[in-house]
Scaffold this motif. Structure first.
Motif, mmCIF file in Angstrom:
data_model
loop_
_atom_site.group_PDB
_atom_site.id
_atom_site.type_symbol
_atom_site.label_atom_id
_atom_site.label_comp_id
_atom_site.label_asym_id
_atom_site.label_seq_id
_atom_site.Cartn_x
_atom_site.Cartn_y
_atom_site.Cartn_z
ATOM 1 N N MET A 1 -3.877 5.327 -11.227
ATOM 2 C CA MET A 1 -2.678 4.587 -10.954
ATOM 3 C C MET A 1 -2.995 3.409 -10.021
ATOM 4 O O MET A 1 -3.698 3.560 -9.038
ATOM 5 N N GLU A 2 -2.473 2.262 -10.344
ATOM 6 C CA GLU A 2 -2.676 1.061 -9.548
ATOM 7 C C GLU A 2 -1.962 1.188 -8.208
ATOM 8 O O GLU A 2 -0.830 1.645 -8.129
ATOM 9 N N ASN A 3 -2.642 0.786 -7.130
ATOM 10 C CA ASN A 3 -2.017 0.815 -5.809
ATOM 11 C C ASN A 3 -1.097 -0.389 -5.677
ATOM 12 O O ASN A 3 -1.540 -1.523 -5.700
ATOM 13 N N LYS A 4 0.174 -0.152 -5.553
ATOM 14 C CA LYS A 4 1.173 -1.209 -5.460
ATOM 15 C C LYS A 4 1.226 -1.750 -4.040
ATOM 16 O O LYS A 4 1.103 -0.991 -3.077
ATOM 17 N N TYR A 6 3.636 -2.602 -2.275
ATOM 18 C CA TYR A 6 4.703 -2.066 -1.439
ATOM 19 C C TYR A 6 4.376 -0.696 -0.871
ATOM 20 O O TYR A 6 5.134 -0.149 -0.077
ATOM 21 N N TYR A 7 3.238 -0.118 -1.244
ATOM 22 C CA TYR A 7 2.788 1.138 -0.646
ATOM 23 C C TYR A 7 1.628 0.934 0.337
ATOM 24 O O TYR A 7 1.176 1.881 0.960
ATOM 25 N N GLU A 8 1.167 -0.276 0.478
ATOM 26 C CA GLU A 8 0.015 -0.532 1.339
ATOM 27 C C GLU A 8 0.366 -0.400 2.815
ATOM 28 O O GLU A 8 1.481 -0.710 3.222
ATOM 29 N N LYS A 46 6.853 6.606 1.003
ATOM 30 C CA LYS A 46 5.504 6.039 1.073
ATOM 31 C C LYS A 46 5.510 4.589 1.537
ATOM 32 O O LYS A 46 4.464 3.963 1.619
#
Length: 107
Positions: A1-4, A6-8, A46
């Motif tokens: 799954m790609e790290n978005k 907005y979750y960083e 998250k």
């Protein structure tokens, strides 16, 4: 799954990085019909407080409050409080009545 984005984690982010985050969130929320599935998958637990405040500002700015009702996962955004510090996205000025200013976001 790609790290978005907005979750960083946002440790030591610059205003340009926050501006980019804002633009990404803006695109998703403004075009909510196109990005409905992505919005449905948002996990606010998250996300940082800053990310949630930016989402809240976008929703309020466009009078899209219905999104917080339409998507159960966004309902807690209704309780969003202003940041305790100024989050600068841009050096330009905006109206004192703007939702961004109320939430301590300088855009």
């Amino acid at each position: 799954m790609e790290n978005k984005i907005y979750y960083e984690a946002q440790d030591n982010w610059t205003k340009d990085e926050y501006y980019y985050l804002h633009r990404c969130l803006h695109r998703i929320l403004f075009y909510y019909k196109k990005f409905s599935e992505e919005i449905r998958l948002f996990d606010l637990s998250k996300m940082t407080t800053e990310t949630k405040v930016l989402m809240y500002c976008i929703i309020k700015y466009y009078h899209y409050d219905f999104l917080m009702e339409q998507y159960d996962n966004l309902s807690e955004l209704a309780d969003t409080k202003p940041l305790k510090y100024k989050l600068v996205l841009d050096d330009s000025t905006i109206s004192e009545n703007d939702i961004y200013r109320q939430m301590n976001v300088i855009y």
